[in-house]
Design a protein around this motif. Sequence first.
Motif, PDB file in Angstrom:
ATOM      1  N   UNK A 130      -4.813   1.497  -1.534  1.00  0.00           N
ATOM      2  CA  UNK A 130      -5.786   2.364  -2.126  1.00  0.00           C
ATOM      3  C   UNK A 130      -4.949   3.603  -2.570  1.00  0.00           C
ATOM      4  N   UNK A 131      -4.822   3.944  -3.850  1.00  0.00           N
ATOM      5  CA  UNK A 131      -3.956   5.229  -4.242  1.00  0.00           C
ATOM      6  C   UNK A 131      -4.627   6.032  -5.224  1.00  0.00           C
ATOM      7  N   UNK A 132      -5.024   7.149  -4.764  1.00  0.00           N
ATOM      8  CA  UNK A 132      -5.845   8.019  -5.777  1.00  0.00           C
ATOM      9  C   UNK A 132      -7.269   7.664  -5.410  1.00  0.00           C
ATOM     10  N   UNK A 133      -8.218   8.544  -6.116  1.00  0.00           N
ATOM     11  CA  UNK A 133      -9.510   8.247  -5.989  1.00  0.00           C
ATOM     12  C   UNK A 133     -10.264   9.176  -4.864  1.00  0.00           C
ATOM     13  N   UNK A 134     -11.449   8.835  -4.778  1.00  0.00           N
ATOM     14  CA  UNK A 134     -12.128   9.702  -3.767  1.00  0.00           C
ATOM     15  C   UNK A 134     -13.521   9.153  -3.400  1.00  0.00           C
ATOM     16  N   UNK A 135     -14.267   9.533  -2.357  1.00  0.00           N
ATOM     17  CA  UNK A 135     -15.390   9.063  -1.937  1.00  0.00           C
ATOM     18  C   UNK A 135     -16.451  10.135  -1.634  1.00  0.00           C
ATOM     19  N   UNK A 136     -17.425  10.090  -1.786  1.00  0.00           N
ATOM     20  CA  UNK A 136     -18.639  11.261  -1.369  1.00  0.00           C
ATOM     21  C   UNK A 136     -19.753  10.599  -0.645  1.00  0.00           C
ATOM     22  N   UNK A 137     -20.476  11.388   0.183  1.00  0.00           N
ATOM     23  CA  UNK A 137     -21.852  10.611   0.615  1.00  0.00           C
ATOM     24  C   UNK A 137     -21.785   9.436   1.058  1.00  0.00           C
ATOM     25  N   UNK A 138     -20.948   9.046   1.997  1.00  0.00           N
ATOM     26  CA  UNK A 138     -20.907   7.685   2.867  1.00  0.00           C
ATOM     27  C   UNK A 138     -21.660   8.143   4.108  1.00  0.00           C
ATOM     28  N   UNK A 139     -22.920   7.371   4.328  1.00  0.00           N
ATOM     29  CA  UNK A 139     -23.600   7.489   5.599  1.00  0.00           C
ATOM     30  C   UNK A 139     -22.833   6.937   6.671  1.00  0.00           C
ATOM     31  N   UNK A 140     -22.053   6.122   6.513  1.00  0.00           N
ATOM     32  CA  UNK A 140     -21.397   5.357   7.772  1.00  0.00           C
ATOM     33  C   UNK A 140     -19.920   5.262   7.294  1.00  0.00           C
ATOM     34  N   UNK A 141     -19.448   4.318   6.744  1.00  0.00           N
ATOM     35  CA  UNK A 141     -18.183   4.117   6.511  1.00  0.00           C
ATOM     36  C   UNK A 141     -17.813   4.098   5.161  1.00  0.00           C
ATOM     37  N   UNK A 147     -10.903  -8.095   7.707  1.00  0.00           N
ATOM     38  CA  UNK A 147      -9.847  -9.102   7.760  1.00  0.00           C
ATOM     39  C   UNK A 147      -8.542  -8.675   8.502  1.00  0.00           C
ATOM     40  N   UNK A 148      -7.512  -9.327   8.548  1.00  0.00           N
ATOM     41  CA  UNK A 148      -6.242  -8.943   9.061  1.00  0.00           C
ATOM     42  C   UNK A 148      -5.385  -8.348   8.179  1.00  0.00           C
ATOM     43  N   UNK A 149      -4.252  -7.997   8.598  1.00  0.00           N
ATOM     44  CA  UNK A 149      -3.278  -7.290   7.777  1.00  0.00           C
ATOM     45  C   UNK A 149      -3.319  -5.568   7.714  1.00  0.00           C
ATOM     46  N   UNK A 150      -2.763  -4.804   6.785  1.00  0.00           N
ATOM     47  CA  UNK A 150      -2.744  -3.556   6.861  1.00  0.00           C
ATOM     48  C   UNK A 150      -3.134  -2.898   5.433  1.00  0.00           C
ATOM     49  N   UNK A 151      -3.710  -2.095   5.805  1.00  0.00           N
ATOM     50  CA  UNK A 151      -4.532  -0.798   4.603  1.00  0.00           C
ATOM     51  C   UNK A 151      -3.730   0.400   4.511  1.00  0.00           C
ATOM     52  N   UNK A 176      -5.586  -8.121  14.790  1.00  0.00           N
ATOM     53  CA  UNK A 176      -4.819  -6.648  15.010  1.00  0.00           C
ATOM     54  C   UNK A 176      -4.848  -6.021  13.610  1.00  0.00           C
ATOM     55  N   UNK A 177      -5.343  -4.792  13.361  1.00  0.00           N
ATOM     56  CA  UNK A 177      -5.187  -4.274  12.098  1.00  0.00           C
ATOM     57  C   UNK A 177      -4.475  -3.194  12.057  1.00  0.00           C
ATOM     58  N   UNK A 178      -4.185  -2.696  10.665  1.00  0.00           N
ATOM     59  CA  UNK A 178      -3.245  -1.542  10.741  1.00  0.00           C
ATOM     60  C   UNK A 178      -3.574  -0.671   9.608  1.00  0.00           C
ATOM     61  N   UNK A 179      -3.788   0.525   9.635  1.00  0.00           N
ATOM     62  CA  UNK A 179      -4.080   1.548   8.600  1.00  0.00           C
ATOM     63  C   UNK A 179      -2.993   2.490   8.767  1.00  0.00           C
ATOM     64  N   UNK A 180      -2.522   3.010   7.337  1.00  0.00           N
ATOM     65  CA  UNK A 180      -1.524   3.989   7.060  1.00  0.00           C
ATOM     66  C   UNK A 180      -2.201   4.893   6.222  1.00  0.00           C
ATOM     67  N   UNK A 181      -2.344   6.302   6.691  1.00  0.00           N
ATOM     68  CA  UNK A 181      -3.032   7.473   5.575  1.00  0.00           C
ATOM     69  C   UNK A 181      -1.719   8.468   5.398  1.00  0.00           C
ATOM     70  N   UNK A 182      -1.931   8.525   4.066  1.00  0.00           N
ATOM     71  CA  UNK A 182      -0.504   9.555   3.481  1.00  0.00           C
ATOM     72  C   UNK A 182      -1.446  10.358   2.363  1.00  0.00           C
ATOM     73  N   UNK A 183      -1.376  11.700   2.564  1.00  0.00           N
ATOM     74  CA  UNK A 183      -1.570  12.457   1.666  1.00  0.00           C
ATOM     75  C   UNK A 183      -3.123  12.350   1.488  1.00  0.00           C
TER      76      UNK A 183
END
Length: 255
Positions: A130-141, A147-151, A176-183
Amino acid sequence: MPTNPPTTPPTTPPTTPPTTPPAGSGPPAWPTATGSQAVTATISVSGTYDGGLRRYYGSGDLGTGSQSEDQPPIFELAGGATLQNVILGSPAADGVHCLGACTLKNVWWEDVGEDAATFLGSSSSLVRTVDGGGAKLADDKVFQHNGGGTLIVKNFQVQDFGKLYRSCGNCSTQYGRHVQLQNIWVTPPGDTIVGINPNYGDTATFSGITVHGDSGDVDICTKYTGVTSGEPKETGTGADGTNCIYSSSDITYTG
């Protein structure tokens, strides 16, 4: 009666995403929609779909605006697909489903439905971005990783949310899941930026996180004991160097 857009990319010339400011500066401005399109049935995407910054919103079966876990998405991406320059309005149903590897580039959610995007597929080698963009008003997630893998989530902003990312806590098949958050720019209220299950080997790494508030306004990383039925149990928060991986220099508070 509104009609759905074709499953092939629109003829609108591709829209150039706004330049992403460097880490530590303010987030990009939210875009103005170039038009609106009602969607009454899920749009299937393979290859690249460029929405030209049109607003897509649910209608008919996709227009209930509920929090049902069984809602269909506005967009369903086949493995290897890219969705770019799209605004999801309200109601947004279950947002976007990625069936395998996928890229979401400059995608904006004005009012998150059940989830903004759900990532499926069982392979541990899958990588979604996921590169760029944004989200508002998420009651939950905002991002639900089933699934598996990396986000990889980078250059993204979130406002008024429950969790920016959640590794599924009670899916019948766990990985086993993996997430990388950058900027990432975070504007509370919010519960936690990331929720993971260390008992399945999940990891979360953080860099360039800006929280527009104080250190107590939102948790950075919350750990759970994931399960295959029932409800997961929260076991703690904060960096541990193994599953929740960040240092104080990775998080900036502006409150």
